[in-house]
Design an enzyme around this catalytic site. Structure first.
Site, PDB file in Angstrom:
ATOM      1  N   GLY A 150       0.794  -1.230   0.000  1.00 48.95           N
ATOM      2  CA  GLY A 150       0.000   0.000   0.000  1.00 48.95           C
ATOM      3  C   GLY A 150       0.818   1.266   0.000  1.00 48.95           C
ATOM      4  O   GLY A 150       0.627   2.149   0.842  1.00 48.95           O
ATOM      5  N   GLY A 184      -0.797   5.020   0.113  1.00 51.76           N
ATOM      6  CA  GLY A 184      -1.507   5.559   1.265  1.00 51.76           C
ATOM      7  C   GLY A 184      -0.758   6.676   1.965  1.00 51.76           C
ATOM      8  O   GLY A 184       0.432   6.891   1.745  1.00 51.76           O
ATOM      9  N   GLY A 187       1.778   4.827   4.046  1.00 55.91           N
ATOM     10  CA  GLY A 187       2.625   3.992   3.193  1.00 55.91           C
ATOM     11  C   GLY A 187       3.590   4.795   2.354  1.00 55.91           C
ATOM     12  O   GLY A 187       4.775   4.442   2.226  1.00 55.91           O
ATOM     13  N   ARG A 225      -2.556  -1.121  -6.169  1.00 59.96           N
ATOM     14  CA  ARG A 225      -3.684  -1.822  -6.787  1.00 59.96           C
ATOM     15  C   ARG A 225      -3.668  -1.633  -8.306  1.00 59.96           C
ATOM     16  O   ARG A 225      -4.081  -2.520  -9.040  1.00 59.96           O
ATOM     17  CB  ARG A 225      -5.006  -1.297  -6.224  1.00 59.96           C
ATOM     18  CG  ARG A 225      -5.320  -1.740  -4.797  1.00 59.96           C
ATOM     19  CD  ARG A 225      -6.766  -1.350  -4.467  1.00 59.96           C
ATOM     20  NE  ARG A 225      -7.134  -1.728  -3.105  1.00 59.96           N
ATOM     21  CZ  ARG A 225      -7.040  -0.921  -2.058  1.00 59.96           C
ATOM     22  NH1 ARG A 225      -6.577   0.311  -2.223  1.00 59.96           N
ATOM     23  NH2 ARG A 225      -7.391  -1.329  -0.856  1.00 59.96           N
ATOM     24  N   ASP A 240      -3.413  -6.919  -4.897  1.00 61.01           N
ATOM     25  CA  ASP A 240      -4.621  -6.470  -4.198  1.00 61.01           C
ATOM     26  C   ASP A 240      -4.900  -7.448  -3.063  1.00 61.01           C
ATOM     27  O   ASP A 240      -4.849  -8.664  -3.267  1.00 61.01           O
ATOM     28  CB  ASP A 240      -5.791  -6.442  -5.190  1.00 61.01           C
ATOM     29  CG  ASP A 240      -7.012  -5.726  -4.641  1.00 61.01           C
ATOM     30  OD1 ASP A 240      -7.383  -5.980  -3.472  1.00 61.01           O
ATOM     31  OD2 ASP A 240      -7.606  -4.919  -5.380  1.00 61.01           O
ATOM     32  N   TYR A 285     -14.869   0.082  11.655  1.00 57.65           N
ATOM     33  CA  TYR A 285     -13.444   0.207  11.330  1.00 57.65           C
ATOM     34  C   TYR A 285     -12.580  -0.317  12.479  1.00 57.65           C
ATOM     35  O   TYR A 285     -11.681  -1.138  12.272  1.00 57.65           O
ATOM     36  CB  TYR A 285     -13.105   1.663  11.046  1.00 57.65           C
ATOM     37  CG  TYR A 285     -11.613   1.921  10.929  1.00 57.65           C
ATOM     38  CD1 TYR A 285     -10.925   1.535   9.788  1.00 57.65           C
ATOM     39  CD2 TYR A 285     -10.909   2.547  11.948  1.00 57.65           C
ATOM     40  CE1 TYR A 285      -9.553   1.760   9.671  1.00 57.65           C
ATOM     41  CE2 TYR A 285      -9.546   2.781  11.839  1.00 57.65           C
ATOM     42  CZ  TYR A 285      -8.873   2.379  10.706  1.00 57.65           C
ATOM     43  OH  TYR A 285      -7.530   2.600  10.601  1.00 57.65           O
ATOM     44  N   LYS A 290     -10.090  -3.756  12.612  1.00 61.04           N
ATOM     45  CA  LYS A 290      -8.668  -3.695  12.944  1.00 61.04           C
ATOM     46  C   LYS A 290      -8.338  -4.614  14.121  1.00 61.04           C
ATOM     47  O   LYS A 290      -7.312  -5.297  14.137  1.00 61.04           O
ATOM     48  CB  LYS A 290      -8.271  -2.252  13.275  1.00 61.04           C
ATOM     49  CG  LYS A 290      -8.215  -1.335  12.075  1.00 61.04           C
ATOM     50  CD  LYS A 290      -7.131  -1.781  11.095  1.00 61.04           C
ATOM     51  CE  LYS A 290      -6.420  -0.668  10.427  1.00 61.04           C
ATOM     52  NZ  LYS A 290      -5.394  -1.115   9.474  1.00 61.04           N
TER      53      LYS A 290
END
Length: 339
Positions: A8, A11, A14, A33, A62, A154, A158
């Protein structure tokens, strides 16, 4: 030259991690991706004059499928699991968030184990640690109760993803060192228009002076501090099989943030709302509304947290305090016309 994989790389966290690893002289491969993500990463890194760009490579992968993950891990010694498999603004059902989160981290861990990767550093979340302890000092020994009232989809995803990861790496047939980094609300400077979800708190504060906001207490951290902890968690032998809370010292409330912006960024004074929703109204609303239940949990959760483990084991010292992390984030919102 140590070889690392960052999942990633597009991000907010990232991209900053990729940049720092390159500047530190690592051979970095990152997953995206789409091809367009690779173009964006390269453009941003060139704009910031990042060193050692010749040490950067890309691979499309992905978290929703197995394609290319073994290839991504090939010859890598360390893996940073940063990518998220879902975009939470569009998720309404728990199963739509939780299953991809569990499948995604297990896909990474299984591919890493099969590829003889030495250590995986997982970016988890403070939500996996600190939403259930009501008093005392919250440390890495704590776990959030998955049945906690008001726990968001969310945060729950996690939590369950991290629990699934620990269960996997503790199997006798798995030969992986594993570390988690558990950040609180991530602020600090952004490298481009892509910011973290935590920035929504600031956007709401600066959106409408007539709007009322909950006066939530917050623990915050600068993105550069999270990156510093992540790299130290990779490099430090004694970090293996440990969790690290990533947070600046102390806490700051939404009302304190409003005052900070008004005094330190005077040109934004006309945008800042300092009108708050009474706590009792949130408590009443929590009976009827899931959003209010999430707000009630955030309002009443214990904010006395320890970042001592990162300091003691990793030798980490925060780059930013609460005020500096917030103001850097506000400056990014202004720079990229996000408010």
């Amino acid at each position: 030259m140590k070889k690392v994989l960052v999942t990633g790389g597009t991000g907010f966290l990232g991209l900053r991690l990729v940049m720092q690893l390159l500047n530190d002289g690592y051979d970095v491969r990152t997953t995206t991706r789409k091809q367009s993500g690779q173009t964006r990463i390269t453009k941003v890194l060139e704009a910031y004059g990042v060193k050692n760009l010749q040490n950067l490579s890309f691979i499309e992968a992905d978290l929703s499928n197995d394609n290319n993950w073994l290839e991504a891990m090939q010859d890598r010694e360390y893996v940073f699991s940063v990518a998220s498999p879902v975009f939470f603004g569009k998720i309404k059902n728990e199963s739509d968030a939780i299953k991809p989160a569990l499948d995604g981290i297990l896909r990474i861990l299984k591919a890493a184990n099969a590829s003889n990767v030495k250590r995986v550093v997982m970016t988890s979340n403070f939500g996996a640690i600190g939403f259930s302890r009501k008093q005392g000092l919250t440390t890495e020994a704590d776990w959030t109760d998955s049945k906690e009232k008001g726990l968001s989809i969310y945060e729950k995803s996690k939590l369950l993803a991290e629990q699934a990861a620990w269960k996997y790496v503790n199997q006798s047939e798995v030969n992986l060192e594993f570390v988690t980094v558990n950040p609180v609300a991530i602020f600090g400077p952004s490298l481009d228009r892509h910011v973290s979800g935590s920035f929504d708190l600031l956007k709401n504060l600066l959106a409408d002076t007539t709007k009322r906001i909950p006066d939530l207490p917050l623990n915050v951290v600068d993105v550069r501090d999270v990156v510093d902890i992540e790299i130290r968690a990779m490099e430090t032998p004694d970090a293996k099989f440990k969790r690290f809370i990533a947070s600046a010292d102390g806490q700051i409330s939404m009302k304190e943030i409003a005052e900070l912006v008004k005094t330190q960024r005077n040109f934004l004074r006309g945008k800042v709302t300092d009108k708050t929703i009474p706590n009792w109204l949130i408590d009443v609303g929590a009976v009827f509304n899931s959003r209010a239940r999430e707000g009630k949990l955030m309002m009443h959760m214990n904010r006395k947290i320890s970042n001592q483990q990162a300091k003691n084991i990793l030798g980490w010292t925060p780059i930013s305090d609460n005020q500096q992390a917030v103001l850097a984030a506000v400056d990014s919102l202004v720079k990229y016309n996000l408010i």
